[in-house]
Design a protein around this motif. Structure first.
Motif, PDB file in Angstrom:
ATOM      1  N   LEU A 163       0.862  -1.187   0.000  1.00  0.00           N
ATOM      2  CA  LEU A 163       0.000   0.000   0.000  1.00  0.00           C
ATOM      3  C   LEU A 163       0.897   1.236   0.000  1.00  0.00           C
ATOM      4  O   LEU A 163       1.614   1.476   0.962  1.00  0.00           O
ATOM      5  CB  LEU A 163      -0.911   0.014   1.227  1.00  0.00           C
ATOM      6  N   LYS A 164       0.855   2.015  -1.066  1.00  0.00           N
ATOM      7  CA  LYS A 164       1.758   3.160  -1.200  1.00  0.00           C
ATOM      8  C   LYS A 164       1.088   4.500  -0.895  1.00  0.00           C
ATOM      9  O   LYS A 164       1.760   5.462  -0.558  1.00  0.00           O
ATOM     10  CB  LYS A 164       2.353   3.216  -2.615  1.00  0.00           C
ATOM     11  N   ARG A 165      -0.242   4.562  -1.022  1.00  0.00           N
ATOM     12  CA  ARG A 165      -0.961   5.818  -0.802  1.00  0.00           C
ATOM     13  C   ARG A 165      -2.126   5.580   0.151  1.00  0.00           C
ATOM     14  O   ARG A 165      -2.685   4.487   0.189  1.00  0.00           O
ATOM     15  CB  ARG A 165      -1.516   6.353  -2.129  1.00  0.00           C
ATOM     16  N   ARG A 166      -2.488   6.605   0.902  1.00  0.00           N
ATOM     17  CA  ARG A 166      -3.628   6.491   1.816  1.00  0.00           C
ATOM     18  C   ARG A 166      -4.881   6.032   1.086  1.00  0.00           C
ATOM     19  O   ARG A 166      -5.662   5.245   1.605  1.00  0.00           O
ATOM     20  CB  ARG A 166      -3.915   7.836   2.490  1.00  0.00           C
ATOM     21  N   GLU A 167      -5.054   6.522  -0.138  1.00  0.00           N
ATOM     22  CA  GLU A 167      -6.247   6.194  -0.915  1.00  0.00           C
ATOM     23  C   GLU A 167      -6.316   4.703  -1.251  1.00  0.00           C
ATOM     24  O   GLU A 167      -7.380   4.184  -1.567  1.00  0.00           O
ATOM     25  CB  GLU A 167      -6.275   7.005  -2.216  1.00  0.00           C
ATOM     26  N   ASP A 168      -5.179   4.017  -1.226  1.00  0.00           N
ATOM     27  CA  ASP A 168      -5.132   2.593  -1.556  1.00  0.00           C
ATOM     28  C   ASP A 168      -5.501   1.709  -0.370  1.00  0.00           C
ATOM     29  O   ASP A 168      -5.781   0.523  -0.546  1.00  0.00           O
ATOM     30  CB  ASP A 168      -3.721   2.199  -2.011  1.00  0.00           C
ATOM     31  N   ARG A 174       1.288  10.626   7.706  1.00  0.00           N
ATOM     32  CA  ARG A 174       0.701  11.472   6.658  1.00  0.00           C
ATOM     33  C   ARG A 174      -0.676  12.012   7.055  1.00  0.00           C
ATOM     34  O   ARG A 174      -1.411  12.497   6.211  1.00  0.00           O
ATOM     35  CB  ARG A 174       0.606  10.686   5.356  1.00  0.00           C
ATOM     36  N   SER A 175      -0.995  11.948   8.315  1.00  0.00           N
ATOM     37  CA  SER A 175      -2.300  12.407   8.783  1.00  0.00           C
ATOM     38  C   SER A 175      -2.322  13.901   9.056  1.00  0.00           C
ATOM     39  O   SER A 175      -1.293  14.510   9.323  1.00  0.00           O
ATOM     40  CB  SER A 175      -2.687  11.654  10.062  1.00  0.00           C
ATOM     41  N   ILE A 197       0.140   2.232   5.451  1.00  0.00           N
ATOM     42  CA  ILE A 197       0.852   2.355   4.180  1.00  0.00           C
ATOM     43  C   ILE A 197       2.359   2.188   4.346  1.00  0.00           C
ATOM     44  O   ILE A 197       2.888   2.265   5.450  1.00  0.00           O
ATOM     45  CB  ILE A 197       0.533   3.707   3.496  1.00  0.00           C
ATOM     46  N   ASP A 198       3.024   1.961   3.229  1.00  0.00           N
ATOM     47  CA  ASP A 198       4.466   1.784   3.192  1.00  0.00           C
ATOM     48  C   ASP A 198       5.173   2.958   3.870  1.00  0.00           C
ATOM     49  O   ASP A 198       4.832   4.111   3.649  1.00  0.00           O
ATOM     50  CB  ASP A 198       4.910   1.684   1.727  1.00  0.00           C
ATOM     51  N   THR A 247       5.203   3.580   7.110  1.00  0.00           N
ATOM     52  CA  THR A 247       4.585   3.990   8.374  1.00  0.00           C
ATOM     53  C   THR A 247       5.491   3.619   9.547  1.00  0.00           C
ATOM     54  O   THR A 247       5.891   2.464   9.680  1.00  0.00           O
ATOM     55  CB  THR A 247       3.208   3.327   8.547  1.00  0.00           C
TER      56      THR A 247
END
Length: 138
Positions: free
Chosen positions: A18-23, A64-65, A120-121, A123
């Protein structure tokens, strides 16, 4: 009351597909993949007696929050009324700690393959705790 800054030091990091939050799914049980938890060498001794099949609680820092968010639409659904973040599992919150119940799938030195996990990656992981068995009082 005086404000005090507290410092957390990651004990490791996640390597995930998982590379992006959206994923990422909202919760691990909603289709999240397994990932590798790479524990920093200085903390590797703390993995003593962790075994394949163990259930763990991984405490992560959602790097990334948004830390200034106090209300969200739960699950990102605008049809659900705005709700205080402390009544939700939103990753956007003043202290973006993630709690993930996972199973250890594989151990390779100071690397644990765990899952499912929705983080995600990259973290950061700040702690690992065992899931304790329930006891029944007779």
């Amino acid at each position: 009351m005086a404000e005090i800054d507290y410092i957390l030091h990651p004990i490791g990091f996640l390597q995930s597909s998982l590379k992006r939050r959206e994923d990422a799914p909202k919760q691990g049980r909603e289709g999240a993949p397994d990932a590798w938890l790479i524990v920093n060498d200085e903390f590797a001794e703390g993995l003593d007696r962790v075994a394949v099949g163990d259930e763990l609680i991984i405490i992560s820092w959602f790097h990334r929050s948004q830390r200034d968010t106090l209300k969200v639409h739960p699950r990102g659904d605008p049809a659900i009324p705005l709700t205080g973040v402390f009544a939700t599992r939103s990753p956007d919150r003043p202290n973006p700690l993630g709690l993930h119940r996972v199973t250890v799938r594989e151990i390779a030195g100071s690397r644990l393959k765990i899952g499912p996990i929705e983080a995600i990656d990259g973290t950061p992981v700040v702690d690992i705790k065992p899931v304790l068995p329930h006891t029944i009082d007779a």
